[in-house]
Design an enzyme around this catalytic site. Structure first.
Site, PDB file in Angstrom:
ATOM      1  N   ARG A 105       0.755  -1.221  -0.033  1.00  0.00           N
ATOM      2  CA  ARG A 105       0.096   0.015   0.094  1.00  0.00           C
ATOM      3  C   ARG A 105       0.882   1.368  -0.029  1.00  0.00           C
ATOM      4  NH1 ARG A 105      -2.982  -3.525   2.967  1.00  0.00           N
ATOM      5  NH2 ARG A 105      -5.091  -4.386   1.949  1.00  0.00           N
ATOM      6  N   ASP A 165     -10.456  -5.015   7.478  1.00  0.00           N
ATOM      7  CA  ASP A 165      -9.719  -5.861   7.996  1.00  0.00           C
ATOM      8  C   ASP A 165     -10.437  -6.894   9.393  1.00  0.00           C
ATOM      9  OD1 ASP A 165      -6.718  -4.471   7.748  1.00  0.00           O
ATOM     10  OD2 ASP A 165      -8.612  -3.477   7.429  1.00  0.00           O
ATOM     11  N   ARG A 168     -13.031  -8.825   7.981  1.00  0.00           N
ATOM     12  CA  ARG A 168     -12.543 -10.439   7.446  1.00  0.00           C
ATOM     13  C   ARG A 168     -12.354 -11.016   8.666  1.00  0.00           C
ATOM     14  NH1 ARG A 168      -8.805  -6.739   3.124  1.00  0.00           N
ATOM     15  NH2 ARG A 168     -10.288  -7.089   1.401  1.00  0.00           N
ATOM     16  N   HIS A 192      -4.289   0.092   8.446  1.00  0.00           N
ATOM     17  CA  HIS A 192      -4.983  -0.922   7.346  1.00  0.00           C
ATOM     18  C   HIS A 192      -4.099  -1.622   6.868  1.00  0.00           C
ATOM     19  CE1 HIS A 192      -7.517  -2.546   4.372  1.00  0.00           C
ATOM     20  NE2 HIS A 192      -6.995  -1.734   3.492  1.00  0.00           N
TER      21      HIS A 192
HETATM   22  P1  6V0 Z   1     -10.024   1.556 -10.082  1.00  0.00           P
HETATM   23  O1  6V0 Z   1     -11.055   0.439 -10.697  1.00  0.00           O
HETATM   24  O2  6V0 Z   1      -8.651   1.574 -10.871  1.00  0.00           O
HETATM   25  O3  6V0 Z   1     -10.753   2.832 -10.033  1.00  0.00           O
HETATM   26  C1  6V0 Z   1     -10.096   3.935  -9.859  1.00  0.00           C
HETATM   27  C2  6V0 Z   1     -10.885   5.389 -10.340  1.00  0.00           C
HETATM   28  O4  6V0 Z   1     -10.445   6.442  -9.961  1.00  0.00           O
HETATM   29  C3  6V0 Z   1     -10.782   5.206 -11.874  1.00  0.00           C
HETATM   30  O5  6V0 Z   1     -12.302   5.143 -12.379  1.00  0.00           O
HETATM   31  C4  6V0 Z   1     -10.140   6.590 -12.229  1.00  0.00           C
HETATM   32  O6  6V0 Z   1     -10.633   6.955 -13.570  1.00  0.00           O
HETATM   33  C5  6V0 Z   1     -10.405   7.302 -11.265  1.00  0.00           C
HETATM   34  N1  6V0 Z   1      -9.566   8.563 -11.006  1.00  0.00           N
HETATM   35  C6  6V0 Z   1      -8.266   8.346 -11.444  1.00  0.00           C
HETATM   36  N2  6V0 Z   1      -7.854   9.647 -11.015  1.00  0.00           N
HETATM   37  C7  6V0 Z   1      -8.793  10.483 -10.742  1.00  0.00           C
HETATM   38  C8  6V0 Z   1      -9.074  11.927 -10.382  1.00  0.00           C
HETATM   39  N3  6V0 Z   1      -7.962  12.755 -10.309  1.00  0.00           N
HETATM   40  N4  6V0 Z   1     -10.134  12.319  -9.890  1.00  0.00           N
HETATM   41  C9  6V0 Z   1     -11.252  11.525 -10.033  1.00  0.00           C
HETATM   42  N5  6V0 Z   1     -11.224  10.141 -10.376  1.00  0.00           N
HETATM   43  C10 6V0 Z   1      -9.938   9.755 -10.751  1.00  0.00           C
HETATM   44  O7  6V0 Z   1      -9.502   1.063  -8.580  1.00  0.00           O
HETATM   45  P2  6V0 Z   1     -10.168   0.512  -7.667  1.00  0.00           P
HETATM   46  O8  6V0 Z   1     -11.432   1.062  -7.612  1.00  0.00           O
HETATM   47  O9  6V0 Z   1     -10.260  -0.885  -7.512  1.00  0.00           O
HETATM   48  O10 6V0 Z   1      -9.704   1.076  -6.134  1.00  0.00           O
HETATM   49  C11 6V0 Z   1      -9.612   2.388  -5.628  1.00  0.00           C
HETATM   50  C12 6V0 Z   1      -8.865   2.706  -4.538  1.00  0.00           C
HETATM   51  O11 6V0 Z   1      -9.251   2.072  -3.373  1.00  0.00           O
HETATM   52  C13 6V0 Z   1      -7.285   2.247  -4.574  1.00  0.00           C
HETATM   53  O12 6V0 Z   1      -6.504   3.162  -4.047  1.00  0.00           O
HETATM   54  C14 6V0 Z   1      -7.383   1.081  -3.763  1.00  0.00           C
HETATM   55  O13 6V0 Z   1      -5.972   0.680  -3.241  1.00  0.00           O
HETATM   56  C15 6V0 Z   1      -8.214   1.443  -2.807  1.00  0.00           C
HETATM   57  N6  6V0 Z   1      -8.886   0.351  -1.808  1.00  0.00           N
HETATM   58  C16 6V0 Z   1      -9.009   0.604  -0.389  1.00  0.00           C
HETATM   59  C17 6V0 Z   1      -9.588  -0.269   0.112  1.00  0.00           C
HETATM   60  C18 6V0 Z   1      -9.791  -0.040   1.809  1.00  0.00           C
HETATM   61  O14 6V0 Z   1      -9.840  -0.925   2.566  1.00  0.00           O
HETATM   62  N7  6V0 Z   1      -9.502   1.360   2.309  1.00  0.00           N
HETATM   63  C19 6V0 Z   1      -9.757  -1.643  -0.205  1.00  0.00           C
HETATM   64  C20 6V0 Z   1     -10.016  -1.702  -1.543  1.00  0.00           C
HETATM   65  C21 6V0 Z   1      -9.298  -0.969  -2.444  1.00  0.00           C
END
Ligand code: 6V0
Length: 331
Positions: A105, A165, A168, A192
């Site tokens: 992370r 977490d 889970r 986390h």
């Molecule tokens: P993804 O499917 O790649 O989605 C990310 C989205 O962000 C995409 O649609 C991009 O277009 C958009 N994006 C990128 N830059 C910008 C911007 N400047 N402004 C607005 N939108 C933008 O990723 P996913 O949805 O799988 O994950 C998103 C984030 O959540 C990641 O950082 C993961 O690591 C995090 N997670 C956090 C968790 C937690 O427990 N806190 C759990 C799972 C994932």
């Protein structure tokens, strides 16, 4: 003929004020799982979606709108312009680079910091009274970054932290004892992910400490089996990413449950990422997860739970790990 006819003499307002508005920034897997669970759990009256990919954004908006016949009535809007988020009660931030297979992370941090500098000020501009709920990883540091960038009081900046977490862990114990996970109580705290700290002494099953319970084969947990359980929890995110490319459903439901407690002033206690300085001997200015009460004003307080000396030390170590990474940031 019009479908409806006003009763003569009625005094109908031309516009009804939206009660609960939630914005989701980032319509990737996680953002859409959060949006979908907020809709199906009937938590919002208006849902705004923001992303930089205009086509995907519009596609996701239309796809959700097309479910209108099966959902509570919700106004769903989307735009690349943050003006669409104006007047939100909660802004959920899931935008960002996704964790790659095997990527830690913290290594995501640099990639996501730049994005947050463009996102947070805009959310603050359009929703100065909102609660910021940060999901993007590394969630603890990005929640700290959001607190700094927003200028909001700490009660209105929260990270989803170890709520996932903990869920889970509760699932694994519930599965072992063949009971409902709702009846497994207990917290994981700290960072986390990798340096999270399970509070074994808080873990109970029907009010009985899990450490005292035997499973159907008459086996109770040993120190080694608990450590193994913790390892499984830590590795489970990596496992899901390896298998399906990303995690989404559990974080979606976990986030929606936080939204519910916040919007509906449920005052439930969740292990979420909060400004931790001064609690449990933490001296660094960091965000990490502690059992916190969530209500309409955000974080209402941090619970004083019983923590063993070793657990407290691990928590303080987790704080130091976060602080070390964080102090190298420039913003
Ligand atoms: P993804 O499917 O790649 O989605 C990310 C989205 O962000 C995409 O649609 C991009 O277009 C958009 N994006 C990128 N830059 C910008 C911007 N400047 N402004 C607005 N939108 C933008 O990723 P996913 O949805 O799988 O994950 C998103 C984030 O959540 C990641 O950082 C993961 O690591 C995090 N997670 C956090 C968790 C937690 O427990 N806190 C759990 C799972 C994932």
């Amino acid at each position: 003929k019009p479908l409806f006819v006003k009763i003569p003499g009625s005094d109908l307002p031309t516009q009804i004020e939206t009660r609960f508005k939630v914005t989701v920034v980032g319509v990737g897997n996680v953002g859409m799982a959060c949006a979908q669970t907020c809709l199906t759990e009937d938590l919002v009256d208006e849902l705004a979606l923001v992303d930089i990919q205009a086509d995907k954004l519009r596609g996701e908006m239309l796809d959700l709108q097309h479910a209108a016949a099966f959902l509570p009535r919700v106004k769903i809007v989307a735009d690349t312009d943050y003006a669409i988020s104006a007047g939100s009660d909660i802004c959920i931030v899931t935008a960002g680079a996704r964790q790659r297979e095997g990527e830690s992370r913290p290594s995501l941090l640099g990639r996501n910091l730049t994005l947050f500098k463009s996102i947070i000020p805009q959310l603050v501009h359009y929703s100065p009274n909102a609660i910021l709920l940060i999901v993007s990883n590394p969630v603890d540091i990005l929640t700290y970054v959001s607190w700094k960038l927003s200028g909001f009081p700490p009660n209105r900046v929260i990270g989803t932290g170890t709520n996932l977490d903990s869920s889970r862990l509760r699932f694994l114990i519930a599965d072992k004892f063949d009971v409902n996970a709702h009846n497994v109580h207990g917290y994981m705290v700290g960072e986390h992910g990798d340096s999270s700290v399970p509070l074994w002494s808080t873990l109970t099953l029907a009010n009985v400490p899990v450490l005292n319970v035997r499973d159907k084969n008459g086996v109770s947990y040993s120190k080694e089996s608990l450590q193994e359980l913790h390892r499984t929890v830590v590795e489970s995110a990596y496992e899901v990413i390896k298998l399906k490319g990303y995690t989404s459903w559990a974080i979606g439901y976990s986030t929606a449950s936080l939204v519910k407690s916040l919007l509906r002033d449920q005052r439930r206690i969740y292990p979420v990422s909060v400004r931790a300085k001064g609690f449990y001997g933490i001296e660094n200015e960091v965000y990490l997860s502690l059992p916190s009460q969530l209500g309409r004003a955000g974080v209402l307080g941090v619970a004083n739970v019983k923590m063993g000396e070793e657990e407290m030390q691990k928590l303080q170590q987790s704080a130091k790990t976060i602080w070390k990474l964080q102090s190298e940031l420039e913003f």
